[in-house]
Design an enzyme around this catalytic site. Structure first.
Site, PDB file in Angstrom:
ATOM      1  N   LYS A   1       0.864  -1.222  -0.068  1.00 25.38           N
ATOM      2  CA  LYS A   1       0.040   0.063  -0.018  1.00 25.38           C
ATOM      3  C   LYS A   1       0.804   1.154  -0.096  1.00 25.38           C
ATOM      4  CE  LYS A   1       0.702   1.305   4.493  1.00 25.38           C
ATOM      5  NZ  LYS A   1       1.724   2.623   4.608  1.00 25.38           N
TER       6      LYS A   1
ATOM      7  N   PRO B   1       9.625  -4.908   0.484  1.00 27.78           N
ATOM      8  CA  PRO B   1      10.398  -4.750   1.308  1.00 27.78           C
ATOM      9  C   PRO B   1      10.100  -4.287   2.671  1.00 27.78           C
ATOM     10  CG  PRO B   1      10.753  -3.197  -0.310  1.00 27.78           C
ATOM     11  CD  PRO B   1       9.592  -3.935  -0.856  1.00 27.78           C
TER      12      PRO B   1
ATOM     13  N   ALA C   1       9.841  -2.756   6.586  1.00 30.87           N
ATOM     14  CA  ALA C   1      10.237  -1.453   7.381  1.00 30.87           C
ATOM     15  C   ALA C   1      10.301  -0.388   6.351  1.00 30.87           C
ATOM     16  CB  ALA C   1      11.562  -1.570   8.174  1.00 30.87           C
TER      17      ALA C   1
ATOM     18  N   GLY D   1       7.314   1.117   4.995  1.00 36.89           N
ATOM     19  CA  GLY D   1       6.034   1.965   4.904  1.00 36.89           C
ATOM     20  C   GLY D   1       5.066   1.529   3.670  1.00 36.89           C
TER      21      GLY D   1
ATOM     22  N   GLY E   1       3.773  -4.264   4.256  1.00 41.54           N
ATOM     23  CA  GLY E   1       4.050  -5.594   3.764  1.00 41.54           C
ATOM     24  C   GLY E   1       3.615  -6.536   4.806  1.00 41.54           C
ATOM     25  N   GLY E   2       4.217  -6.486   6.204  1.00 39.30           N
ATOM     26  CA  GLY E   2       3.756  -7.103   7.240  1.00 39.30           C
ATOM     27  C   GLY E   2       2.153  -7.167   7.541  1.00 39.30           C
ATOM     28  N   SER E   3       1.486  -5.968   7.592  1.00 38.67           N
ATOM     29  CA  SER E   3       0.353  -5.693   7.753  1.00 38.67           C
ATOM     30  C   SER E   3      -0.705  -6.531   6.733  1.00 38.67           C
ATOM     31  CB  SER E   3      -0.027  -4.444   7.595  1.00 38.67           C
ATOM     32  OG  SER E   3       0.827  -3.477   8.437  1.00 38.67           O
TER      33      SER E   3
ATOM     34  N   ASP F   1      -2.512  -0.809  10.463  1.00 38.01           N
ATOM     35  CA  ASP F   1      -2.629  -0.750   8.870  1.00 38.01           C
ATOM     36  C   ASP F   1      -3.512  -2.232   8.373  1.00 38.01           C
ATOM     37  OD1 ASP F   1      -1.574   1.519   8.369  1.00 38.01           O
ATOM     38  OD2 ASP F   1       0.446   0.653   7.906  1.00 38.01           O
TER      39      ASP F   1
END
Ligand SMILES: C[C@@](CO)(OP(=O)(O)O)[C@H](O)COP(=O)(O)OP(=O)(O)OC[C@H]1O[C@@H](n2ccc(N)nc2=O)[C@H](O)[C@@H]1O
Ligand SMILES: Nc1ncnc2c1ncn2[C@@H]1O[C@H](COP(=O)(O)OP(=O)(O)O)[C@@H](O)[C@H]1O
Length: 328
Positions: A11, A107, A109, A111, A114-116, A153
């Site tokens: 995003k 990638p 960290a 913004g 990706g993790g969310s 997020d």
């Protein structure tokens, strides 16, 4: 179903208006997020569970395309937490075994969420594996509550497309008409911790004007928005190369300009450390990626997409996500 693949997009925030820290430690946020065709892919499989094992979840990550490896234990992976917390919320206490493979192109960290996104994808994948009907409003409310508890997020990725969110940036307000334009993402090697960016914001909060607020609330489509992010100065203070990247992108031919203000359409992705630029066409985006790499930065082109985290149809079912995947 014992095997699913789940699309997990990145995003950007087209509009990120942070207000002061609240008593619960979070900041108020009016956020307009847009999903990108850049994506990770989750493969989730239900395996034989040994009697008395309870719920066993395992996660394996493979990274692709010059992004740093995610060297964290499986239990620290937010996709792992998503499945465990959903099982708890649904009262699933029996023996079960869920294996999650994550092919990472986004990638971390950065913004880009990706993790969310992986967390939202894992929630949808687990629902599919467990034959849980998301059309049931009670179930949907549980899934959305678990999503929100995992991170501000995460709920966005259950929707996707272009969405305005309120409260701490996690409560759905409305859909905007998505954009079809080309986007280039540029990032330095270093990341920015979201918590550190918010802490730096508190030192001198650059609160938005009433005009900026009214403008964002009036926008009906992604392409109507004037890009805005009042968390960016805090992140630039933490990582000065972000200023260099913004200035370099802003002066690059091929970056689109706001039709009303004439400003280059360049903005930090949330708390960073990626910056995105909207480009006039694919050729301009392609050239911009090459030039950014010559500066030693990681760069990718992609498109805005109307998708969110989505369980992919099994063989034989129609999908339009193939078009999305071919675009970068
Ligand atoms: C800034 C944004 C913009 O979309 O994301 P990123 O750019 O980092 O991806 C979000 O606000 C981040 O969302 P997310 O990354 O899910 O945050 P969380 O895990 O919930 O919280 C991480 C840290 O940020 C702080 N935080 C987060 C959201 C918010 N509205 N106020 C905050 O102060 C929290 O206090 C916490 O220390
Ligand atoms: N599946 C995952 N993908 C990426 N990061 C993850 C994941 N699970 C846990 N993390 C942790 O979350 C941190 C933030 O990741 P990410 O969501 O990609 O960044 P951002 O919030 O900047 O968009 C990472 O540095 C990593 O330690």
């Amino acid at each position: 179903m014992n095997h699913v693949r789940v699309f997990s997009p990145a995003k950007v925030n087209l509009h990120l208006d942070i207000s002061e820290r609240r008593p619960d430690g979070y900041h108020g946020a009016y956020s307009i997020m847009h999903a990108l065709s850049m994506h990770d892919m989750l493969t989730m499989r239900r395996e034989f569970a040994a009697p008395g094992s309870g719920l066993v979840v395992d996660v394996h990550c493979a990274t692709h395309g010059d992004i740093a490896e995610l060297n964290i234990p499986a239990e620290s992976n937010i996709a792992y937490k998503a499945v465990v917390r959903l099982a708890e919320a649904l009262g699933r206490t029996g023996d079960d075994s869920v294996l999650i493979g994550i092919d990472k192109n986004i990638p971390h960290a950065a913004g880009l969420g990706g993790g969310s996104s992986n967390a939202a994808a894992a929630l949808l994948g687990a629902c599919a594996l467990w034959d849980i009907d998301l059309a049931d409003t009670g179930v949907r409310a549980i899934v959305e509550q678990v999503a929100s508890g995992l991170g501000a997020d995460v709920p966005f990725f259950l929707h996707g497309g272009c969405v305005a969110l309120t409260d701490k940036g996690d409560i759905y307000e409305r859909d905007l008409v998505p954009s079809k334009r080309n986007v280039v993402i540029v990032r330095p090697e270093e990341g920015v911790s979201t918590g550190a960016a918010y802490a730096a914001f508190d030192a001198n909060p650059p609160l938005s004007s009433d005009e900026v607020k009214a403008d964002a609330r009036a926008a009906e489509s992604a392409d109507d928005l004037h890009l805005f992010n009042n968390l960016a100065p805090a992140s630039e203070g933490l990582l000065p190369v972000l200023t260099d990247i913004r200035e370099w992108l802003s002066g690059h031919a091929g970056v689109a300009h706001d039709a009303t203000t004439g400003a280059p359409q360049v903005l930090l992705c949330g708390s960073g450390s990626s910056t995105f630029a909207i480009c006039d066409d694919f050729d301009a985006a392609y050239k911009l990626v090459g030039d950014a790499r010559l500066n030693g930065w990681w760069a990718r082109s992609c498109n805005f997409t109307s998708a969110g985290a989505r369980v992919l149809p099994t063989a034989g079912q129609a999908t339009n996500l193939g078009a999305v995947q071919k675009s970068w």
